[in-house]
Design an enzyme around this catalytic site. Sequence first.
Site, PDB file in Angstrom:
ATOM      1  N   SER A 161     -82.333  -6.651  59.435  1.00 57.18           N
ATOM      2  CA  SER A 161     -82.082  -5.838  58.157  1.00 57.18           C
ATOM      3  C   SER A 161     -82.407  -6.684  56.998  1.00 57.18           C
ATOM      4  O   SER A 161     -83.293  -7.449  57.032  1.00 57.18           O
ATOM      5  CB  SER A 161     -80.737  -5.072  58.295  1.00 57.18           C
ATOM      6  OG  SER A 161     -80.711  -4.234  57.364  1.00 57.18           O
ATOM      7  N   ASP A 327     -84.771   3.840  64.800  1.00 62.14           N
ATOM      8  CA  ASP A 327     -84.533   3.262  63.482  1.00 62.14           C
ATOM      9  C   ASP A 327     -85.067   3.975  62.300  1.00 62.14           C
ATOM     10  O   ASP A 327     -86.210   3.568  62.292  1.00 62.14           O
ATOM     11  CB  ASP A 327     -84.744   1.702  63.421  1.00 62.14           C
ATOM     12  CG  ASP A 327     -84.042   1.142  62.038  1.00 62.14           C
ATOM     13  OD1 ASP A 327     -83.642   1.930  61.221  1.00 62.14           O
ATOM     14  OD2 ASP A 327     -83.961  -0.230  61.959  1.00 62.14           O
ATOM     15  N   HIS A 360     -80.605   2.153  63.480  1.00 59.31           N
ATOM     16  CA  HIS A 360     -80.574   0.836  62.941  1.00 59.31           C
ATOM     17  C   HIS A 360     -79.890  -0.142  63.331  1.00 59.31           C
ATOM     18  O   HIS A 360     -79.872  -1.413  63.358  1.00 59.31           O
ATOM     19  CB  HIS A 360     -80.564   0.971  61.355  1.00 59.31           C
ATOM     20  CG  HIS A 360     -80.811  -0.336  60.478  1.00 59.31           C
ATOM     21  ND1 HIS A 360     -81.946  -0.738  60.162  1.00 59.31           N
ATOM     22  CD2 HIS A 360     -79.902  -0.860  59.547  1.00 59.31           C
ATOM     23  CE1 HIS A 360     -81.923  -1.901  59.757  1.00 59.31           C
ATOM     24  NE2 HIS A 360     -80.328  -1.992  59.185  1.00 59.31           N
TER      25      HIS A 360
END
Lengths: 383, 216
Positions: A161, A327, A360
């Site tokens: 991320s 995601d 995610h």
Amino acid sequence: MTLSKEQSLGANSVGIVTPQTMQIDTPLLLECGVSLPSHSLVYETYGELNAKKTNAILICHALSGHHHAAGFHANDEKSEGWWNELIGPDKPIDSNRFFIVCTNNIGGCHGSSGPTSINPETGEQYGPDFPIITVEDWVSSQALFSDQLGIETWAAVIGGSLGGMQAMEWSTRFPNRLKHAIIIASSPKLSAQNIAFNEVARQAIMRDPEFYEGRYFDHDAKPVNGLRVARMLGHITYLSDDMMAEKFGRDLQNRTLIDFSYDAEFAVESYLRYQGDRFADQFDANTYLLMTKALDYYDPAKAHNENLREALATAKADFLVMSFTSDWRFNPERSREIVKALQDNKLNVSYAEIDAPQGHDAFLMQIDDYIDVFQSYMNKVAV
Amino acid sequence: MNQISHQAIRPDFKIISDWVSTNAQVLDLGCADGSLMRHLQETKNVYGYGLEREAKNIAKCIDNNINVIQMNLNDGLPSFEDKSFNYVVLSLTLQSIKHATVLIDEMLRVGEEAIVSFPNFGHWSIRLQLALGGKMPVSKRLPYKWHDTPNIRLCTVQDFEAFCNNRGIRILESRVLNNNFETTLTQKYFPNLFGSIAMFRLSKKRKISQHTTQEP
């Protein structure tokens, strides 16, 4: 075979770890123009640095992350590191082979210089006066940290991320200081929708009456309600529709019938409130604002006429890029943009698009295909 | 995504290795566990990427020390620029591609040359099974029954040559092999009847400008 892998991953941990602090007295000129004469970073290390110092791995944390990536803190069974699933003996990021380092980024609220620390010029807490930090600043700070730690070249810089953005930034800013960059569930820049989510989270905090323009500590207050809502919103975007359906469905919480109230009647409501409460207890609002801004601002292609290939042209490392099919916050298309830019630069890159329903947050979890690819790649990382 | 059983170092790999130039940039479509790319890296020092759909093969490719990009070939090659590779290889995968024409066009867009190999459906044993047995043929190269086969684009050597001719594709080189990946006299003189595997090296026909086509 799957069972034994899970067993070994679950059982093995780096054990009890103790955070350390490094004081960095080299001035750090930030993107916003402010120069920090000194700053400190709190960090943890797992495994042993070899004599040639070639087995060091830098872990970059994500939005609400910190230095405590693996193992446990003493006398706290619940203090499992945020990436304990992936870091440890015989895990993909193997503490038997590697010397693994994770810092709490500057601007954080877990011990590194940030809004909760004291401004040496005023002797008071920075609060909202702490300058807004960017991904570029984090990497600059981590580079100074590396110098002081005595690590000239990282065997790999790894992040998921927002952490993946730092790994990408490392690869272009300090191409000779890392051999591999591993970028997971990340993006070369946020979309308008991503920025919109961040803005709603910020507004929830800033419009909390307890926010006091960021000086809540002067009023013995804390915008916990704003932080709760911000985290609840964030949490929704870290999960997938399917995952929430499977985990909660329309189950009711501690009741068999709806009771026509605004209580947390549905299990999903209860879960989100719990996550929000837990987060608001331990996270600083100013840090949350600052870190969401760092996410919004990152856009390495911008200085290159929106051309990501040019932005990544200075990179020399080998890359592993991974994304997860469910995601939708940082969807696989964003990772494919990174891969395309790398392959257009004829760099060594492998890409896995992991079929996983967890959204995610999948990057934090043990998922067979993910672990297999990660493990195979890490086996290639020479020490 | 090769649907055909592999052997250790297949003789067709050796032929592909002979066809590609040293230090070439190669894209291998449907690279399976990456053994062809690995072979080309080791024998010809090529540089490039394997593209593979199956999750289980990604780690194997990385174990084979090749760059692998997980993607579905049925979407074409949109993430690759024109003429960005010397060779684009499709080894024993053509038969399972949904939009085969599009993919071959894409290969010749991205690569200066394309290398395609496929199991020849014109082999005498296949003809015999259909002609005399009255059943869809099953062979060593095509081991599936009609109802569960991933092989939806079966063609013969003649079919493929006609396809290339119709689409302005130049056949630079071709080899037809028997089941043991050898070329004997029968494959040489009766390729469509005795060839088990067909291999082609292709390029786009150069557009001939009006200048040179005018009769004197």
